[in-house]
Motif scaffolding. Structure first.
Motif, mmCIF file in Angstrom:
data_model
loop_
_atom_site.group_PDB
_atom_site.id
_atom_site.type_symbol
_atom_site.label_atom_id
_atom_site.label_comp_id
_atom_site.label_asym_id
_atom_site.label_seq_id
_atom_site.Cartn_x
_atom_site.Cartn_y
_atom_site.Cartn_z
ATOM 1 N N ASP A 207 0.872 -1.165 0.000
ATOM 2 C CA ASP A 207 0.000 0.000 0.000
ATOM 3 C C ASP A 207 0.914 1.220 0.000
ATOM 4 O OD1 ASP A 207 -1.615 2.185 0.760
ATOM 5 O OD2 ASP A 207 -2.980 0.889 1.861
ATOM 6 N N PRO A 208 0.769 2.140 -0.967
ATOM 7 C CA PRO A 208 1.660 3.317 -1.005
ATOM 8 C C PRO A 208 1.729 4.081 0.308
ATOM 9 C CG PRO A 208 0.361 3.192 -3.013
ATOM 10 C CD PRO A 208 -0.191 2.145 -2.079
ATOM 11 N N VAL A 213 4.839 -2.861 4.670
ATOM 12 C CA VAL A 213 4.069 -4.096 4.881
ATOM 13 C C VAL A 213 3.775 -4.719 3.517
ATOM 14 C CG1 VAL A 213 2.016 -5.146 5.889
ATOM 15 C CG2 VAL A 213 3.005 -3.092 6.943
ATOM 16 N N PRO A 214 4.689 -5.553 2.991
ATOM 17 C CA PRO A 214 4.469 -6.145 1.660
ATOM 18 C C PRO A 214 3.488 -7.308 1.695
ATOM 19 C CG PRO A 214 6.530 -6.918 2.576
ATOM 20 C CD PRO A 214 5.988 -5.911 3.559
ATOM 21 N N ALA A 259 -13.903 -9.125 -1.335
ATOM 22 C CA ALA A 259 -12.988 -8.633 -0.305
ATOM 23 C C ALA A 259 -13.232 -7.152 -0.058
ATOM 24 C CB ALA A 259 -11.536 -8.860 -0.726
ATOM 25 N N VAL A 260 -13.135 -6.752 1.188
ATOM 26 C CA VAL A 260 -13.188 -5.341 1.569
ATOM 27 C C VAL A 260 -11.856 -5.020 2.235
ATOM 28 C CG1 VAL A 260 -14.374 -3.588 2.933
ATOM 29 C CG2 VAL A 260 -15.681 -5.448 1.891
ATOM 30 N N PHE A 261 -11.133 -4.028 1.703
ATOM 31 C CA PHE A 261 -9.798 -3.752 2.213
ATOM 32 C C PHE A 261 -9.441 -2.271 2.021
ATOM 33 C CE2 PHE A 261 -9.655 -5.240 -2.141
ATOM 34 C CZ PHE A 261 -8.876 -4.288 -2.783
ATOM 35 N N PRO A 262 -8.581 -1.736 2.896
ATOM 36 C CA PRO A 262 -8.106 -0.363 2.714
ATOM 37 C C PRO A 262 -6.932 -0.350 1.743
ATOM 38 C CG PRO A 262 -7.237 -1.256 4.754
ATOM 39 C CD PRO A 262 -8.118 -2.331 4.159
ATOM 40 N N PHE A 263 -6.873 0.660 0.893
ATOM 41 C CA PHE A 263 -5.740 0.794 -0.023
ATOM 42 C C PHE A 263 -5.606 2.256 -0.440
ATOM 43 C CE2 PHE A 263 -3.686 0.817 -4.204
ATOM 44 C CZ PHE A 263 -2.552 0.076 -3.914
ATOM 45 N N ASN A 264 -4.419 2.793 -0.243
ATOM 46 C CA ASN A 264 -4.098 4.166 -0.637
ATOM 47 C C ASN A 264 -5.100 5.174 -0.065
ATOM 48 O OD1 ASN A 264 -2.310 5.935 -1.987
ATOM 49 N ND2 ASN A 264 -3.713 6.101 -3.729
#
Length: 346
Positions: A207-208, A213-214, A259-264
């Motif tokens: 996540d940029p 955290v890869p 899927a529900v996920f946080p990103f950028n």
């Protein structure tokens, strides 16, 4: 009687042309036959998905009818009536009825339904969406070959009727919501890309906004406006690896993952459809990454199930979950002649 060298050459050329034309006609007819079979199977799958949604709609109507509210009772009667009409309608008229049923389901307040029924309705609606896209992909590929002039002139399609698209509204319904305030809702096409040694190509990303955290994931991304699932999968494959492929080589979708996920900085709800594809081993060279992809994709690796288990063990999550255990299913699908039945995974 003797023939001159020129005559023999001309006859040989004519024979070569006839043989080439015959081989082309034979292979094209066989390919067209496979496309028709695929279209028929896709239509049956779509019909089954629509029938299942009708059954769930009747279950929703039963719940609403038991709430002793005149408005809800009327809503329940309309739902039950539309579900019955949808199941009895012929294929030509079913689009109209299914759109009416989808609209009626969208108006249902999911808070009035048991959680299990809400989940079942969401799954039924999602399966209709997948089956409809898969059906229209098959129809498009069949028509693209069937309508070519040489194919029509030689009647290579035989007497089989032309398949037709099935156009129904695609909408996010109350039943399909997650209960979370998401910023972006998207459908993604993904590819389990396998080499000759049954290794899967995974991309390493971050996540940029959380670069330390890869995690690892399969090829793919969101569908753009006007794209089919297969077109999106092939485009993403080229953009992320530089590998050109024909959409007809894809097998699937074989898995569906929500899927529900946080990103950028955003919360994303993604419905992911996975295809399997066999390819010769190559060194990935991205063809065209956008700004976010250049910041978030930091590596790649061809992985065995043992490699995937090791990545999970050292804390670098692999998506989808348990991919090491799922790989045999993807391998079987990639090597099969027909598309598998889609099923849900985590």
């Amino acid at each position: 009687m003797t023939f001159s060298a020129t005559t023999i050459l001309v006859l040989a050329l004519i024979a070569a042309v006839l043989i080439t034309a015959g081989v082309w006609a034979y292979t094209t007819a066989n390919r067209l036959d496979r496309l028709h079979v695929r279209s028929d199977q896709a239509r049956l799958a779509l019909d089954a998905a629509l029938d299942r949604r009708a059954v769930v709609a009747r279950a929703v109507a039963t719940i609403l009818h038991g709430l002793d509210d005149p408005q809800l009772v009327e809503q329940a009667r309309r739902l039950a009536s539309l579900a019955d009409r949808a199941e009895r309608a012929n294929w030509r008229d079913r689009e109209t009825v299914e759109n009416q049923l989808a609209g009626a389901l969208s108006a249902v307040d999911s808070a009035l339904l048991p959680p299990q029924l809400v989940a079942e309705l969401a799954d039924a609606e999602a399966r209709v969406l997948i089956a409809r896209r898969f059906h229209n992909d098959a129809v498009r590929d069949t028509l693209a070959l069937r309508t070519r002039r040489p194919v029509r002139w030689l009647h290579l399609g035989g007497t089989a009727p032309l398949p037709t698209y099935f156009e129904i509204a695609e909408r996010a319904t109350a039943a399909a919501s997650t209960g979370l305030d998401v910023d972006t809702v998207r459908t993604s096409a993904r590819i389990v890309l396998l080499d000759e040694q049954d290794r899967v190509l995974l991309l390493r990303g971050v996540d940029p906004q959380i670069p330390d955290v890869p995690f690892w994931f399969t090829i793919g991304g969101g569908i753009e406006t006007g794209e089919t699932l297969r077109e999106a999968a092939i485009r993403e494959l080229y953009e992320e690896t530089g590998y050109p492929a024909d959409s007809s080589a894809l097998r699937g979708p074989l898995w569906r993952r929500v899927a529900v996920f946080p990103f950028n900085g955003e919360l994303i709800r993604s419905e992911e459809l996975f295809f399997a594809l066999r390819a010769k081993n190559f060194t990935p060279e991205p063809g065209s990454l956008d700004f976010i992809e250049r910041r978030s994709i930091i590596g790649n690796q061809w992985c065995t199930p043992t490699d995937i288990a090791h990545l999970d063990h050292v804390g670098e999550t692999v998506y989808p979950y348990h991919l090491d255990q799922l790989l045999p299913e993807a391998i079987a699908a990639a090597d099969a002649d027909a598309d598998p039945e889609v099923r849900s995974i985590r």
